[in-house]
Scaffold this motif. Structure first.
Motif, PDB file in Angstrom:
ATOM      1  N   LYS A  22       0.745  -1.093   0.188  1.00 59.06           N
ATOM      2  CA  LYS A  22       0.123  -0.178   0.022  1.00 59.06           C
ATOM      3  C   LYS A  22       0.913   1.140  -0.193  1.00 59.06           C
ATOM      4  CE  LYS A  22      -3.934  -2.258   2.472  1.00 59.06           C
ATOM      5  NZ  LYS A  22      -4.796  -2.377   3.524  1.00 59.06           N
ATOM      6  N   ARG A  23       1.812   1.213   0.796  1.00 58.45           N
ATOM      7  CA  ARG A  23       2.740   2.386   0.688  1.00 58.45           C
ATOM      8  C   ARG A  23       3.550   2.696  -0.572  1.00 58.45           C
ATOM      9  NH1 ARG A  23       5.556   5.201   5.039  1.00 58.45           N
ATOM     10  NH2 ARG A  23       7.391   6.375   4.220  1.00 58.45           N
TER      11      ARG A  23
ATOM     12  N   ALA B 233       0.678   4.223  -2.889  1.00 61.06           N
ATOM     13  CA  ALA B 233       0.530   5.460  -2.556  1.00 61.06           C
ATOM     14  C   ALA B 233       1.575   6.374  -3.258  1.00 61.06           C
ATOM     15  CB  ALA B 233       0.158   5.730  -1.007  1.00 61.06           C
ATOM     16  N   GLU B 234       2.729   6.096  -2.819  1.00 60.76           N
ATOM     17  CA  GLU B 234       3.924   6.927  -3.328  1.00 60.76           C
ATOM     18  C   GLU B 234       4.157   7.092  -4.962  1.00 60.76           C
ATOM     19  OE1 GLU B 234       7.060   4.899  -1.485  1.00 60.76           O
ATOM     20  OE2 GLU B 234       7.005   6.093   0.500  1.00 60.76           O
TER      21      GLU B 234
ATOM     22  N   THR C 233       3.219  10.679  -2.895  1.00 62.31           N
ATOM     23  CA  THR C 233       3.291  10.975  -1.336  1.00 62.31           C
ATOM     24  C   THR C 233       3.127   9.808  -0.524  1.00 62.31           C
ATOM     25  OG1 THR C 233       2.862  12.425   0.521  1.00 62.31           O
ATOM     26  CG2 THR C 233       1.236  12.204  -1.570  1.00 62.31           C
ATOM     27  N   ASN C 234       3.111   9.531   0.707  1.00 56.24           N
ATOM     28  CA  ASN C 234       2.868   8.684   1.578  1.00 56.24           C
ATOM     29  C   ASN C 234       1.732   9.250   2.559  1.00 56.24           C
ATOM     30  OD1 ASN C 234       4.875   9.317   3.423  1.00 56.24           O
ATOM     31  ND2 ASN C 234       6.135   7.783   2.370  1.00 56.24           N
TER      32      ASN C 234
ATOM     33  N   ASP D  57      -0.727  10.571   4.712  1.00 51.57           N
ATOM     34  CA  ASP D  57      -2.312  10.251   4.644  1.00 51.57           C
ATOM     35  C   ASP D  57      -3.256  11.541   4.684  1.00 51.57           C
ATOM     36  OD1 ASP D  57      -2.159  10.946   7.124  1.00 51.57           O
ATOM     37  OD2 ASP D  57      -2.525   8.957   7.991  1.00 51.57           O
TER      38      ASP D  57
ATOM     39  N   VAL E 189      -4.385   8.950  -0.627  1.00 58.81           N
ATOM     40  CA  VAL E 189      -3.184   8.216   0.120  1.00 58.81           C
ATOM     41  C   VAL E 189      -4.097   7.269   1.354  1.00 58.81           C
ATOM     42  CG1 VAL E 189      -1.428   7.972   1.677  1.00 58.81           C
ATOM     43  CG2 VAL E 189      -1.210   9.436  -0.392  1.00 58.81           C
TER      44      VAL E 189
ATOM     45  N   TYR F 198      -4.475   3.329   1.936  1.00 58.37           N
ATOM     46  CA  TYR F 198      -4.145   2.630   3.256  1.00 58.37           C
ATOM     47  C   TYR F 198      -5.558   1.835   3.788  1.00 58.37           C
ATOM     48  CZ  TYR F 198       0.293   5.023   3.426  1.00 58.37           C
ATOM     49  OH  TYR F 198       1.361   5.863   3.218  1.00 58.37           O
TER      50      TYR F 198
END
Length: 378
Positions: free
Chosen positions: A120-121, A124-125, A130-131, A133, A138, A142
């Motif tokens: 998931k990280r 998102a990135e 970006t990570n 939240d 993002v 998550y």
């Protein structure tokens, strides 16, 4: 008359015949079912109608990872947003046929080709850059379930929409553009009501093509965005009063906003290509949120996609120049006596019950917003 080809060369259709729909509905108890959200239901419908061509279902792992790290499908075709189905860790196996349901609504049958886990990280990135939240995309990533299912879908039942007269499918828009004799069509993406800056963009683009396709996103948005019905009604009055009716089509893109900035700009361009647009307007901070993206990042990313097959039309800053006496831009106006279009200021005025000034917004549009009572998503 030559029309632009759909992305990948062919408009996908994944809707079952009435007889096959009937057969599956009668045998529904024999299938495993997976509940899906309204957003995923719209993804299924957009795949089925060809709007997400060349996708025929949810991404399998090879395509998913290629989208994430290369911004392309595994065959090299540009594609920047993963279209995935996340599920609980259940006993569904590769090779199974399952039913996708939204509450009591039977949506589609899915032919499960793969099930796989994902980071998931990393998702998102790569997708959102970006990570953090605090970014809505993002935060949603998550909250996703841990397993992804990939495979083709076949639509059984299309959901209802109160905006059905604007819910045009790619086959319909292509036919409509052809009927109107439009060879060069520019698409305009929006999640806002129109102020004079938007009108300036649209009419500037329209001056060099045959037709304008105004295509607002109708679906889940973040708090503070304009509500769907307010966006649509504002465009109805704007077109009625200020646009040549034979040069403009209003149609909705039913999906959630992902707020993926530059990646979403490419995705939005591909969707409009499938609708039949030859050009696509990219303005300042397209599909952005907060300060997560540079204001013109969504324009810069197009340098990576010379093969996307639709022509972007870039617009920089535009404003009302008091000395010129109208809306203009930095390319043609040398003056500093200007009023910038501030969405934040207009929102603040609306929230306090005040009408935005006539040099920022048409009075008919302001009336629509003010009379709605609650114009914003809460």
């Amino acid at each position: 008359m030559i029309q632009i080809k759909p992305h990948g060369g062919k408009l996908i259709s994944r809707t079952l015949t009435e007889q096959k729909q009937k057969n599956i509905i009668e045998q529904a108890s024999e299938y495993q079912s997976v509940p899906i959200s309204a957003d995923l239901m719209k993804d299924v419908e957009n795949i089925a109608s060809g709007l997400f061509s060349p996708l025929e279902g949810f991404n399998c792992q090879e395509d998913y990872e290629s989208i994430l790290y290369n911004k392309r499908l595994s065959d090299g075709l540009p594609w920047t947003i993963p279209i995935v189905l996340d599920v609980e860790n259940n006993d569904i196996k590769e090779g199974d046929d399952i039913l996708l349901r939204n509450n009591d609504h039977l949506v589609a049958v899915m032919h499960v080709e793969e099930r796989y886990g994902f980071d998931k990280r990393a998702h998102a990135e790569q997708v959102f850059g970006t990570n953090d939240d605090a970014h809505p995309g993002v935060a949603k990533t998550y909250s996703m379930k841990d397993t992804l299912l990939g495979g083709k879908i076949d639509l059984i039942n299309e959901s209802k929409t109160p905006y059905y007269k604007y819910a045009l499918k790619p086959e319909e828009t292509r036919s409509l553009f052809k009927e109107k004799g439009w060879e060069r069509v520019v698409g305009f993406q929006t999640r806002n009501v129109a102020h004079l800056g938007h009108e300036y963009l649209q009419k500037s683009a329209l001056s060099v093509v045959d037709g304008l396709f105004i295509n607002p996103v109708i679906g889940k948005k973040k708090r503070g965005d304009f509500r769907d019905e307010v966006i649509l009604e504002s465009y109805e009055v704007l077109i009625d009063n200020y646009y040549p009716r034979d040069r403009v089509v209003l149609g909705i893109f039913q999906t959630e906003m992902r707020y993926a900035g530059p990646r979403e700009a490419i995705f939005h361009a591909i969707v409009r290509k499938n609708y039949g647009c030859t050009h696509f307007i990219i303005g300042r901070d397209h599909a952005g949120v907060g300060t997560f993206y540079h204001p013109f990042a969504a324009q810069e990313i197009f340098k990576e996609f010379p093969d996307i097959g639709i022509e972007p039309m870039f617009f920089m800053s535009f404003f009302h120049c008091n000395k010129c006496g109208g809306i203009t831009n930095d390319k043609v106006c040398p003056h500093n006596d200007r009023i910038d279009f501030s969405g934040t200021k207009m929102r603040q005025m609306i929230e306090s019950g005040k009408r935005p000034p006539a040099d920022s917004m048409r009075p008919e549009v302001a009336d629509v917003i003010l009379k709605s009572g609650k114009p914003f998503v809460e």
